[in-house]
Design an enzyme around this catalytic site. Sequence first.
Site, PDB file in Angstrom:
ATOM      1  N   THR A  73       0.847  -1.199   0.000  1.00 37.55           N
ATOM      2  CA  THR A  73       0.000   0.000   0.000  1.00 37.55           C
ATOM      3  C   THR A  73       0.880   1.245   0.000  1.00 37.55           C
ATOM      4  O   THR A  73       0.669   2.175  -0.785  1.00 37.55           O
ATOM      5  CB  THR A  73      -0.934  -0.010   1.232  1.00 37.55           C
ATOM      6  N   ASN A 152      -5.755  -9.409  -7.835  1.00 43.47           N
ATOM      7  CA  ASN A 152      -5.904 -10.118  -6.556  1.00 43.47           C
ATOM      8  C   ASN A 152      -7.215 -10.894  -6.462  1.00 43.47           C
ATOM      9  O   ASN A 152      -7.302 -11.878  -5.752  1.00 43.47           O
ATOM     10  CB  ASN A 152      -5.790  -9.135  -5.384  1.00 43.47           C
ATOM     11  N   SER A 200       4.746  -7.145  -1.704  1.00 41.55           N
ATOM     12  CA  SER A 200       4.283  -7.249  -0.325  1.00 41.55           C
ATOM     13  C   SER A 200       4.741  -8.589   0.232  1.00 41.55           C
ATOM     14  O   SER A 200       4.529  -9.629  -0.404  1.00 41.55           O
ATOM     15  CB  SER A 200       2.760  -7.159  -0.303  1.00 41.55           C
ATOM     16  N   CYS A 325      -8.810  -8.038   1.361  1.00 36.12           N
ATOM     17  CA  CYS A 325      -7.865  -7.322   2.218  1.00 36.12           C
ATOM     18  C   CYS A 325      -8.482  -6.049   2.768  1.00 36.12           C
ATOM     19  O   CYS A 325      -8.051  -5.540   3.774  1.00 36.12           O
ATOM     20  CB  CYS A 325      -6.525  -7.056   1.556  1.00 36.12           C
TER      21      CYS A 325
END
Length: 387
Positions: A73, A152, A200, A325
Amino acid sequence: MSGARTYLDWNAGAPLRPEARAAVMAALDVTGNPSSPHSEGRRARAIVEDAREQVAALVGARPAEVVFTSGATEANNAVVTGGWDTVLLARIEHDSVLAPVRGLEGNGRRRVLELAVDANGVLDLGSLDERTRQAREAGAGRSLLTLQLANNETGVVQPVAAAAAAARRQGLSVHTDAVQAAGRIPVSLAPLGVDYLSLSAHKLGGPKGVGALVVREGAALPPFIAGGGQERRRRAGTENVPAIAGFGAAARAAVRDLETVDRVRALRDRIEAEVRAATPSAVVIGVDAERLPNTASVTLPGASAETLVIALDLAGVAVSAGAACSSGKVGASHVLEAMGLEPALARAAIRVSLGWSSTERDVAAFAGAWAQVAARAAARHRERAVA
Ligand code: PMP
Protein backbone atom coordinates in the site's frame (compact mmCIF):
# COMPACT_ATOMS: atom_id res chain seq x y z
CA MET A 1 -17.37 -26.84 13.79
CA SER A 2 -14.50 -29.33 13.95
CA GLY A 3 -11.06 -28.02 14.84
CA ALA A 4 -9.53 -28.69 11.41
CA ARG A 5 -9.48 -25.62 9.22
CA THR A 6 -8.87 -25.38 5.51
CA TYR A 7 -7.20 -22.11 4.58
CA LEU A 8 -7.86 -21.12 0.97
CA ASP A 9 -7.38 -17.36 1.16
CA TRP A 10 -3.71 -17.02 0.24
CA ASN A 11 -4.28 -13.92 -1.88
CA ALA A 12 -5.43 -12.08 1.26
CA GLY A 13 -2.44 -13.34 3.21
CA ALA A 14 -0.27 -16.45 2.96
CA PRO A 15 0.69 -18.49 6.03
CA LEU A 16 4.07 -17.50 7.45
CA ARG A 17 6.80 -19.73 6.01
CA PRO A 18 8.97 -21.54 8.57
CA GLU A 19 12.09 -19.94 7.08
CA ALA A 20 10.55 -16.49 7.51
CA ARG A 21 9.54 -17.17 11.09
CA ALA A 22 13.08 -18.33 11.93
CA ALA A 23 14.61 -15.23 10.30
CA VAL A 24 12.21 -12.88 12.15
CA MET A 25 12.91 -14.55 15.50
CA ALA A 26 16.68 -14.39 15.02
CA ALA A 27 16.59 -10.73 13.96
CA LEU A 28 14.45 -9.72 16.95
CA ASP A 29 17.44 -10.37 19.19
CA VAL A 30 19.85 -8.26 17.16
CA THR A 31 20.48 -5.09 19.15
CA GLY A 32 22.06 -2.56 16.84
CA ASN A 33 20.52 0.12 14.65
CA PRO A 34 21.46 -0.61 11.01
CA SER A 35 22.68 2.99 10.65
CA SER A 36 25.21 2.68 13.49
CA PRO A 37 28.82 2.06 12.52
CA HIS A 38 29.70 -0.19 15.49
CA SER A 39 29.66 -4.00 15.41
CA GLU A 40 26.09 -4.27 16.69
CA GLY A 41 24.88 -1.82 14.04
CA ARG A 42 26.81 -3.60 11.32
CA ARG A 43 25.17 -6.88 12.30
CA ALA A 44 21.74 -5.35 11.88
CA ARG A 45 22.83 -3.74 8.59
CA ALA A 46 24.03 -7.12 7.30
CA ILE A 47 20.57 -8.63 7.93
CA VAL A 48 18.87 -5.83 6.00
CA GLU A 49 21.33 -6.04 3.10
CA ASP A 50 21.08 -9.83 2.90
CA ALA A 51 17.29 -9.52 2.71
CA ARG A 52 17.64 -6.82 0.05
CA GLU A 53 19.62 -9.28 -2.09
CA GLN A 54 16.94 -11.96 -1.69
CA VAL A 55 14.11 -9.59 -2.58
CA ALA A 56 16.06 -8.25 -5.56
CA ALA A 57 16.67 -11.82 -6.76
CA LEU A 58 12.93 -12.56 -6.61
CA VAL A 59 12.27 -9.94 -9.30
CA GLY A 60 15.56 -9.88 -11.23
CA ALA A 61 16.54 -6.47 -9.83
CA ARG A 62 19.75 -5.11 -8.37
CA PRO A 63 19.82 -4.87 -4.56
CA ALA A 64 20.35 -1.10 -4.81
CA GLU A 65 17.01 -0.86 -6.62
CA VAL A 66 15.02 -2.24 -3.65
CA VAL A 67 13.43 0.24 -1.20
CA PHE A 68 11.86 -1.45 1.84
CA THR A 69 8.45 -0.08 2.84
CA SER A 70 5.65 -0.90 5.29
CA GLY A 71 3.91 -2.89 2.55
CA ALA A 72 2.59 -2.60 -0.97
CA THR A 73 0.00 0.00 0.00
CA GLU A 74 2.81 2.39 0.88
CA ALA A 75 4.80 1.43 -2.22
CA ASN A 76 1.79 2.00 -4.50
CA ASN A 77 0.96 5.33 -2.84
CA ALA A 78 4.56 6.48 -3.15
CA VAL A 79 4.68 5.82 -6.88
CA VAL A 80 1.33 7.17 -7.98
CA THR A 81 1.67 10.37 -5.94
CA GLY A 82 5.24 10.90 -7.15
CA GLY A 83 4.63 14.26 -8.83
CA TRP A 84 2.99 13.09 -12.09
CA ASP A 85 1.01 15.47 -14.26
CA THR A 86 -0.93 12.61 -15.89
CA VAL A 87 -1.67 9.09 -14.66
CA LEU A 88 -3.12 6.35 -16.88
CA LEU A 89 -4.83 3.37 -15.26
CA ALA A 90 -7.70 0.89 -15.51
CA ARG A 91 -10.37 0.37 -12.87
CA ILE A 92 -9.16 -3.16 -12.09
CA GLU A 93 -6.30 -1.86 -9.93
CA HIS A 94 -6.12 -2.46 -6.19
CA ASP A 95 -7.58 0.25 -3.94
CA SER A 96 -4.06 1.18 -2.83
CA VAL A 97 -3.51 2.44 -6.40
CA LEU A 98 -7.02 3.72 -7.15
CA ALA A 99 -7.57 5.73 -3.95
CA PRO A 100 -4.40 7.87 -4.11
CA VAL A 101 -4.94 8.44 -7.84
CA ARG A 102 -8.48 9.66 -7.10
CA GLY A 103 -6.89 12.01 -4.58
CA LEU A 104 -4.79 13.48 -7.40
CA GLU A 105 -7.87 14.14 -9.50
CA GLY A 106 -9.08 16.59 -6.86
CA ASN A 107 -6.00 18.64 -7.62
CA GLY A 108 -6.94 20.49 -10.83
CA ARG A 109 -3.49 20.40 -12.41
CA ARG A 110 -3.36 16.59 -12.53
CA ARG A 111 -5.04 14.44 -15.15
CA VAL A 112 -6.21 10.89 -14.78
CA LEU A 113 -7.01 8.93 -17.92
CA GLU A 114 -8.94 5.69 -17.64
CA LEU A 115 -8.04 2.67 -19.75
CA ALA A 116 -10.51 0.09 -21.03
CA VAL A 117 -10.41 -3.63 -20.13
CA ASP A 118 -12.09 -6.58 -21.85
CA ALA A 119 -14.55 -9.06 -20.34
CA ASN A 120 -11.68 -10.90 -18.60
CA GLY A 121 -10.37 -7.66 -17.13
CA VAL A 122 -7.36 -7.62 -19.46
CA LEU A 123 -6.09 -4.20 -20.56
CA ASP A 124 -7.13 -3.18 -24.06
CA LEU A 125 -3.83 -2.20 -25.67
CA GLY A 126 -5.69 -0.15 -28.31
CA SER A 127 -7.18 1.97 -25.54
CA LEU A 128 -3.69 2.47 -24.13
CA ASP A 129 -2.44 3.76 -27.52
CA GLU A 130 -5.37 6.11 -27.82
CA ARG A 131 -4.94 7.46 -24.28
CA THR A 132 -1.17 7.96 -24.60
CA ARG A 133 -1.74 9.85 -27.86
CA GLN A 134 -4.43 11.99 -26.21
CA ALA A 135 -2.16 12.64 -23.26
CA ARG A 136 0.72 13.70 -25.51
CA GLU A 137 -1.45 15.98 -27.62
CA ALA A 138 -2.76 17.66 -24.46
CA GLY A 139 0.82 18.29 -23.31
CA ALA A 140 0.69 15.62 -20.64
CA GLY A 141 3.92 16.55 -18.83
CA ARG A 142 5.39 13.82 -16.65
CA SER A 143 3.14 10.83 -17.20
CA LEU A 144 2.79 7.45 -15.51
CA LEU A 145 1.10 4.25 -16.60
CA THR A 146 0.24 2.00 -13.65
CA LEU A 147 -0.81 -1.56 -14.51
CA GLN A 148 -0.97 -4.47 -12.09
CA LEU A 149 0.80 -7.69 -13.05
CA ALA A 150 -1.96 -9.96 -11.72
CA ASN A 151 -5.33 -9.25 -10.21
CA ASN A 152 -5.90 -10.12 -6.56
CA GLU A 153 -9.53 -11.16 -7.10
CA THR A 154 -9.43 -13.09 -10.37
CA GLY A 155 -5.73 -13.93 -10.80
CA VAL A 156 -5.92 -12.57 -14.37
CA VAL A 157 -2.46 -11.60 -15.64
CA GLN A 158 -1.95 -8.35 -17.55
CA PRO A 159 0.21 -7.86 -20.68
CA VAL A 160 2.58 -5.62 -18.71
CA ALA A 161 5.62 -6.05 -20.99
CA ALA A 162 3.66 -5.07 -24.12
CA ALA A 163 1.91 -2.18 -22.36
CA ALA A 164 5.17 -0.92 -20.86
CA ALA A 165 6.92 -1.01 -24.24
CA ALA A 166 4.10 0.97 -25.86
CA ALA A 167 3.95 3.48 -23.01
CA ARG A 168 7.71 4.01 -22.87
CA ARG A 169 7.85 4.66 -26.61
CA GLN A 170 5.58 7.63 -25.88
CA GLY A 171 7.78 8.83 -23.02
CA LEU A 172 5.67 7.56 -20.11
CA SER A 173 7.09 6.01 -16.95
CA VAL A 174 5.59 2.66 -15.96
CA HIS A 175 4.67 1.09 -12.62
CA THR A 176 3.44 -2.43 -11.96
CA ASP A 177 1.84 -3.75 -8.79
CA ALA A 178 3.37 -7.23 -8.74
CA VAL A 179 2.04 -8.16 -5.28
CA GLN A 180 -0.02 -11.15 -6.39
CA ALA A 181 2.29 -12.32 -9.16
CA ALA A 182 5.59 -12.50 -7.27
CA GLY A 183 6.40 -16.04 -6.21
CA ARG A 184 3.58 -17.45 -8.35
CA ILE A 185 4.83 -16.70 -11.84
CA PRO A 186 8.33 -15.60 -12.88
CA VAL A 187 8.70 -11.83 -12.46
CA SER A 188 11.69 -9.94 -13.82
CA LEU A 189 12.18 -6.19 -13.94
CA ALA A 190 14.11 -5.84 -17.21
CA PRO A 191 11.90 -8.05 -19.46
CA LEU A 192 8.82 -6.35 -18.02
CA GLY A 193 10.34 -3.00 -18.95
CA VAL A 194 8.89 -1.18 -15.94
CA ASP A 195 10.42 1.61 -13.86
CA TYR A 196 8.69 0.81 -10.57
CA LEU A 197 7.41 -2.45 -9.11
CA SER A 198 5.55 -3.03 -5.81
CA LEU A 199 5.84 -6.10 -3.58
CA SER A 200 4.28 -7.25 -0.33
CA ALA A 201 5.92 -9.82 1.98
CA HIS A 202 2.79 -11.36 3.44
CA LYS A 203 1.52 -12.59 0.08
CA LEU A 204 4.56 -14.80 -0.29
CA GLY A 205 4.88 -16.15 3.22
CA GLY A 206 6.69 -13.29 4.91
CA PRO A 207 5.35 -11.21 7.79
CA LYS A 208 2.60 -8.61 7.38
CA GLY A 209 3.47 -4.92 7.35
CA VAL A 210 6.57 -5.04 5.17
CA GLY A 211 7.00 -4.73 1.43
CA ALA A 212 9.17 -3.09 -1.15
CA LEU A 213 9.17 -0.62 -3.96
CA VAL A 214 11.67 -1.59 -6.63
CA VAL A 215 12.88 1.51 -8.44
CA ARG A 216 14.82 0.87 -11.64
CA GLU A 217 18.26 2.44 -11.60
CA GLY A 218 17.96 5.89 -13.16
CA ALA A 219 14.19 6.19 -12.61
CA ALA A 220 13.23 9.33 -10.70
CA LEU A 221 11.16 9.19 -7.55
CA PRO A 222 10.91 11.89 -4.90
CA PRO A 223 11.57 10.82 -1.29
CA PHE A 224 8.28 9.64 0.16
CA ILE A 225 9.08 9.66 3.85
CA ALA A 226 11.36 12.49 4.89
CA GLY A 227 13.69 12.27 7.85
CA GLY A 228 16.98 10.41 8.16
CA GLY A 229 18.90 9.12 5.18
CA GLN A 230 17.66 5.51 5.16
CA GLU A 231 16.78 3.64 1.98
CA ARG A 232 18.94 5.97 -0.15
CA ARG A 233 17.06 8.96 1.23
CA ARG A 234 13.79 7.78 -0.30
CA ARG A 235 12.13 6.32 2.77
CA ALA A 236 13.40 7.58 6.09
CA GLY A 237 13.03 5.79 9.41
CA THR A 238 14.92 3.02 11.19
CA GLU A 239 14.38 -0.14 9.18
CA ASN A 240 12.00 -2.80 10.53
CA VAL A 241 14.86 -5.29 10.74
CA PRO A 242 12.92 -8.41 11.86
CA ALA A 243 10.17 -7.91 9.27
CA ILE A 244 12.71 -7.25 6.52
CA ALA A 245 14.64 -10.38 7.55
CA GLY A 246 11.41 -12.41 7.28
CA PHE A 247 10.65 -10.86 3.89
CA GLY A 248 14.11 -11.84 2.62
CA ALA A 249 13.75 -15.44 3.81
CA ALA A 250 10.25 -15.68 2.27
CA ALA A 251 11.51 -14.26 -1.03
CA ARG A 252 14.31 -16.85 -1.17
CA ALA A 253 11.84 -19.67 -0.46
CA ALA A 254 9.39 -18.29 -3.03
CA VAL A 255 12.06 -18.38 -5.74
CA ARG A 256 12.78 -22.02 -4.85
CA ASP A 257 9.07 -22.92 -4.84
CA LEU A 258 8.41 -21.42 -8.27
CA GLU A 259 9.42 -24.84 -9.59
CA THR A 260 6.49 -26.43 -7.81
CA VAL A 261 3.68 -24.14 -8.95
CA ASP A 262 2.36 -26.80 -11.33
CA ARG A 263 1.31 -28.82 -8.30
CA VAL A 264 -0.64 -25.80 -7.02
CA ARG A 265 -2.16 -25.27 -10.47
CA ALA A 266 -3.40 -28.87 -10.51
CA LEU A 267 -5.07 -28.38 -7.12
CA ARG A 268 -6.69 -25.14 -8.29
CA ASP A 269 -7.92 -26.84 -11.46
CA ARG A 270 -9.45 -29.61 -9.36
CA ILE A 271 -11.27 -27.07 -7.21
CA GLU A 272 -12.78 -25.55 -10.35
CA ALA A 273 -13.70 -29.00 -11.67
CA GLU A 274 -15.39 -29.87 -8.35
CA VAL A 275 -17.36 -26.61 -8.45
CA ARG A 276 -18.52 -27.27 -12.02
CA ALA A 277 -19.48 -30.85 -11.20
CA ALA A 278 -21.47 -29.96 -8.06
CA THR A 279 -23.06 -26.80 -9.45
CA PRO A 280 -23.26 -26.78 -13.27
CA SER A 281 -24.63 -23.22 -13.26
CA ALA A 282 -21.49 -21.88 -11.53
CA VAL A 283 -19.19 -19.69 -13.61
CA VAL A 284 -15.41 -19.58 -13.32
CA ILE A 285 -14.31 -16.00 -13.95
CA GLY A 286 -11.40 -15.16 -16.25
CA VAL A 287 -10.89 -18.68 -17.65
CA ASP A 288 -10.20 -17.41 -21.14
CA ALA A 289 -7.33 -15.23 -19.98
CA GLU A 290 -3.86 -16.06 -18.70
CA ARG A 291 -4.24 -16.50 -14.93
CA LEU A 292 -2.14 -17.08 -11.85
CA PRO A 293 -1.87 -20.80 -11.08
CA ASN A 294 -3.21 -20.44 -7.53
CA THR A 295 -6.44 -18.43 -7.90
CA ALA A 296 -10.01 -19.46 -8.68
CA SER A 297 -12.78 -16.87 -8.86
CA VAL A 298 -16.15 -18.62 -8.98
CA THR A 299 -19.67 -17.33 -8.91
CA LEU A 300 -22.97 -19.07 -8.30
CA PRO A 301 -25.92 -17.28 -9.93
CA GLY A 302 -28.62 -16.51 -7.40
CA ALA A 303 -26.35 -16.82 -4.36
CA SER A 304 -24.74 -14.06 -2.31
CA ALA A 305 -20.97 -14.03 -1.85
CA GLU A 306 -21.31 -12.93 1.74
CA THR A 307 -23.59 -15.87 2.60
CA LEU A 308 -21.31 -18.32 0.77
CA VAL A 309 -18.23 -17.06 2.59
CA ILE A 310 -19.91 -17.26 6.01
CA ALA A 311 -21.37 -20.71 5.31
CA LEU A 312 -18.01 -22.02 4.08
CA ASP A 313 -16.34 -20.53 7.14
CA LEU A 314 -18.78 -22.36 9.41
CA ALA A 315 -17.96 -25.53 7.47
CA GLY A 316 -14.25 -24.94 8.27
CA VAL A 317 -13.13 -23.41 4.97
CA ALA A 318 -11.67 -19.89 4.67
CA VAL A 319 -12.18 -18.16 1.32
CA SER A 320 -13.08 -14.57 0.51
CA ALA A 321 -15.65 -12.46 -1.23
CA GLY A 322 -14.26 -9.85 -3.57
CA ALA A 323 -11.16 -8.10 -2.31
CA ALA A 324 -10.76 -9.47 1.19
CA CYS A 325 -7.86 -7.32 2.22
CA SER A 326 -10.24 -4.42 2.78
CA SER A 327 -12.07 -6.65 5.19
CA GLY A 328 -15.66 -6.21 6.18
CA LYS A 329 -16.46 -4.63 2.84
CA VAL A 330 -18.85 -6.88 1.00
CA GLY A 331 -20.31 -5.03 -1.94
CA ALA A 332 -20.02 -5.64 -5.63
CA SER A 333 -16.35 -5.79 -6.48
CA HIS A 334 -15.08 -2.85 -8.54
CA VAL A 335 -12.92 -5.30 -10.50
CA LEU A 336 -15.84 -7.48 -11.58
CA GLU A 337 -17.87 -4.35 -12.32
CA ALA A 338 -15.07 -3.01 -14.53
CA MET A 339 -15.10 -6.36 -16.39
CA GLY A 340 -18.78 -5.79 -17.12
CA LEU A 341 -19.91 -8.87 -15.19
CA GLU A 342 -23.68 -8.90 -14.60
CA PRO A 343 -24.43 -7.57 -11.09
CA ALA A 344 -26.15 -10.86 -10.08
CA LEU A 345 -22.96 -12.76 -10.95
CA ALA A 346 -20.63 -10.15 -9.41
CA ARG A 347 -22.56 -10.24 -6.12
CA ALA A 348 -22.09 -13.99 -5.81
CA ALA A 349 -18.38 -14.22 -6.66
CA ILE A 350 -15.98 -15.80 -4.20
CA ARG A 351 -12.23 -16.20 -4.46
CA VAL A 352 -10.47 -19.43 -3.58
CA SER A 353 -6.69 -19.07 -3.46
CA LEU A 354 -3.96 -21.60 -2.67
CA GLY A 355 -0.24 -21.82 -2.11
CA TRP A 356 2.82 -23.96 -1.57
CA SER A 357 1.48 -25.93 1.41
CA SER A 358 -2.03 -26.53 0.03
CA THR A 359 -2.94 -30.21 -0.23
CA GLU A 360 -5.34 -32.67 -1.82
CA ARG A 361 -7.04 -32.75 1.56
CA ASP A 362 -7.78 -29.03 1.23
CA VAL A 363 -9.40 -29.66 -2.15
CA ALA A 364 -11.51 -32.48 -0.72
CA ALA A 365 -12.55 -30.37 2.27
CA PHE A 366 -13.52 -27.49 -0.01
CA ALA A 367 -15.45 -29.78 -2.37
CA GLY A 368 -17.42 -31.32 0.51
CA ALA A 369 -18.26 -27.94 2.03
CA TRP A 370 -19.13 -26.40 -1.36
CA ALA A 371 -21.60 -29.17 -2.22
CA GLN A 372 -23.42 -28.65 1.09
CA VAL A 373 -23.36 -24.86 1.03
CA ALA A 374 -24.36 -24.60 -2.63
CA ALA A 375 -27.29 -27.01 -2.10
CA ARG A 376 -28.56 -24.77 0.71
CA ALA A 377 -28.10 -21.65 -1.44
CA ALA A 378 -30.07 -23.30 -4.27
CA ALA A 379 -32.89 -24.23 -1.85
CA ARG A 380 -33.04 -20.62 -0.59
CA HIS A 381 -33.10 -19.38 -4.17
CA ARG A 382 -36.03 -21.72 -5.00
CA GLU A 383 -37.94 -20.59 -1.89
CA ARG A 384 -37.48 -16.96 -2.90
CA ALA A 385 -38.65 -17.73 -6.42
CA VAL A 386 -41.81 -19.43 -5.11
CA ALA A 387 -42.55 -16.74 -2.49
N1 PMP B 1 -1.86 -4.65 -4.31
C1 PMP B 1 -2.51 -5.82 -4.44
C2 PMP B 1 -2.79 -6.36 -5.80
C3 PMP B 1 -2.92 -6.51 -3.31
O1 PMP B 1 -3.56 -7.66 -3.43
C4 PMP B 1 -2.63 -5.97 -2.02
C5 PMP B 1 -3.04 -6.67 -0.74
N2 PMP B 1 -4.36 -7.07 -0.72
C6 PMP B 1 -1.97 -4.74 -1.95
C7 PMP B 1 -1.58 -4.12 -3.11
C8 PMP B 1 -1.64 -4.09 -0.63
O2 PMP B 1 -0.58 -4.75 -0.01
P1 PMP B 1 -0.24 -4.54 1.55
O3 PMP B 1 -1.18 -5.46 2.27
O4 PMP B 1 1.18 -4.99 1.67
O5 PMP B 1 -0.41 -3.13 1.88
